[in-house]
Design a protein around this motif. Sequence first.
Motif, PDB file in Angstrom:
ATOM      1  N   MET A  49     -10.447  -5.363  -4.776  1.00  0.00           N
ATOM      2  CA  MET A  49      -9.477  -4.663  -3.934  1.00  0.00           C
ATOM      3  C   MET A  49      -8.102  -4.635  -4.606  1.00  0.00           C
ATOM      4  O   MET A  49      -7.647  -5.661  -5.121  1.00  0.00           O
ATOM      5  N   MET A  50      -7.430  -3.474  -4.546  1.00  0.00           N
ATOM      6  CA  MET A  50      -6.097  -3.340  -5.123  1.00  0.00           C
ATOM      7  C   MET A  50      -5.198  -2.521  -4.204  1.00  0.00           C
ATOM      8  O   MET A  50      -5.655  -1.628  -3.490  1.00  0.00           O
ATOM      9  N   GLY A  51      -3.900  -2.848  -4.241  1.00  0.00           N
ATOM     10  CA  GLY A  51      -2.924  -2.101  -3.468  1.00  0.00           C
ATOM     11  C   GLY A  51      -2.519  -0.821  -4.173  1.00  0.00           C
ATOM     12  O   GLY A  51      -2.528  -0.741  -5.401  1.00  0.00           O
ATOM     13  N   MET A 106       0.814  -1.216   0.000  1.00  0.00           N
ATOM     14  CA  MET A 106       0.000   0.000   0.000  1.00  0.00           C
ATOM     15  C   MET A 106       0.847   1.265   0.000  1.00  0.00           C
ATOM     16  O   MET A 106       0.327   2.371   0.170  1.00  0.00           O
ATOM     17  N   GLU A 107       2.164   1.129  -0.164  1.00  0.00           N
ATOM     18  CA  GLU A 107       3.013   2.325  -0.159  1.00  0.00           C
ATOM     19  C   GLU A 107       2.716   3.182  -1.386  1.00  0.00           C
ATOM     20  O   GLU A 107       2.406   2.663  -2.454  1.00  0.00           O
ATOM     21  N   ARG A 108       2.816   4.493  -1.247  1.00  0.00           N
ATOM     22  CA  ARG A 108       3.217   5.238  -0.068  1.00  0.00           C
ATOM     23  C   ARG A 108       2.040   5.731   0.756  1.00  0.00           C
ATOM     24  O   ARG A 108       2.204   6.562   1.646  1.00  0.00           O
ATOM     25  N   SER A 109       0.863   5.199   0.509  1.00  0.00           N
ATOM     26  CA  SER A 109      -0.298   5.548   1.318  1.00  0.00           C
ATOM     27  C   SER A 109      -0.122   5.035   2.740  1.00  0.00           C
ATOM     28  O   SER A 109      -0.324   5.757   3.715  1.00  0.00           O
ATOM     29  N   LEU A 110       0.227   3.759   2.844  1.00  0.00           N
ATOM     30  CA  LEU A 110       0.532   3.130   4.121  1.00  0.00           C
ATOM     31  C   LEU A 110       1.909   2.499   3.998  1.00  0.00           C
ATOM     32  O   LEU A 110       2.220   1.870   2.983  1.00  0.00           O
TER      33      LEU A 110
END
Length: 398
Positions: free
Chosen positions: A345-347, A52-56
């Motif tokens: 769902m996607m990263g 999930m970078e750079r969101s998480l």
Amino acid sequence: MNYKFWKKKATDPNKKKSKTREWADAIIFAVIAATIIRVFFIEAYTIPTGSMERSLMIGDFLFVSKVNYGARIPMTPVAFPFAHHTMPVTGGKAYWEGVQWKYRRLPGLSDIKRNDVVVFNFPEGDTVALEAQDQNYYNLVRSMGHAAVNSQFTVTSRPVDKRENYIKRCIGIGGDVITIKNGIVSVNGKPEKLVPTGQITYAVQMKSSDVNFAVFTDLGFDINSDISSLGQQNTYQFVGTEEMMAEVKKLDFVLSVQEDTAPADYADISVFPQDKNRTWNVDNLGPITVPKKGWTVKLDSVTMPMYERAIRIYEGNKLEKSADGWLINGQKADTYTFKMDYYWMMGDNRHNSLDSRFFGFVPEDHVVGKALFIWMSVRDQGSFFSKIRWSRIFKGIH
């Protein structure tokens, strides 16, 4: 001694509890209270991978709300407190499958919306090779064969609520049509840009081999993990956001910057639905209709590779191929009407994410909750205080 007096004294409600009893009562109360909060209200999670970078980011600690979508009633109610599926120290199952409850969910504040960041149980986590838990059992079977996997590994099954927890961004809800072309996701024919904190890979060509890579550190890149050689003259692979790459383009020693996506004619059999008749890959896929409760699909050679697992595993039907079509629970069927809503769902780290492009749809009974905010974020290197990413503490998730 007067018997009546002794009996009264022994049962006197004002008699003080022993210290051991007080501690035991306090611990039992704390465990029960924490379990209720964890199951029905809010739970802490950590980000273990960079999907999930750079969101998480790896090392982010999150609070995930069970209230937003409605708390899921435990489906495997008899379990060791605070353990997910494996007992600490001893290993082994942290739950008992002797009692299994049907899927039920309390009323929530809202439905899942597109772009929500959602925690859910891994859909293909129903079967696990214990000695290779970091690998998808079904991928192992496809590469090694069923007999080889089951002879070399200890294979076990897991109920829905005891499967691994994943966190991704909801791209499509039930009824949406998902298409990916040259890395761009379209929902119902409308292109959806990657969120500003999301990233993909780029091919960057320099004008010469004399490059001071420390410059890219100032732009937010980790030169050890975000930049690598592509094996071509002065050409490198960068992993970054659109904003970061815009800054790279401005550098006078950079010749070109291009998105590094898979060609449309490249077939990747690891991509959902693992169908040899489809020329699909992570950057070119679909169209796929996400199932919705009450939606009826025609059963044929085109649709069955996409929906067979949902019909058979997620919705619990006996599905068989007959000479003239399909049998569902022993009855001939040309169509099937779904009983649950599903999600795509996607990263946000699009070229480094195990998501619906590989495992397909996420059923509603696998949904755990909505990610709310980061309460702590820690790097894996540095002193105690330098490890903490202070700017991410109590940061909301969008």
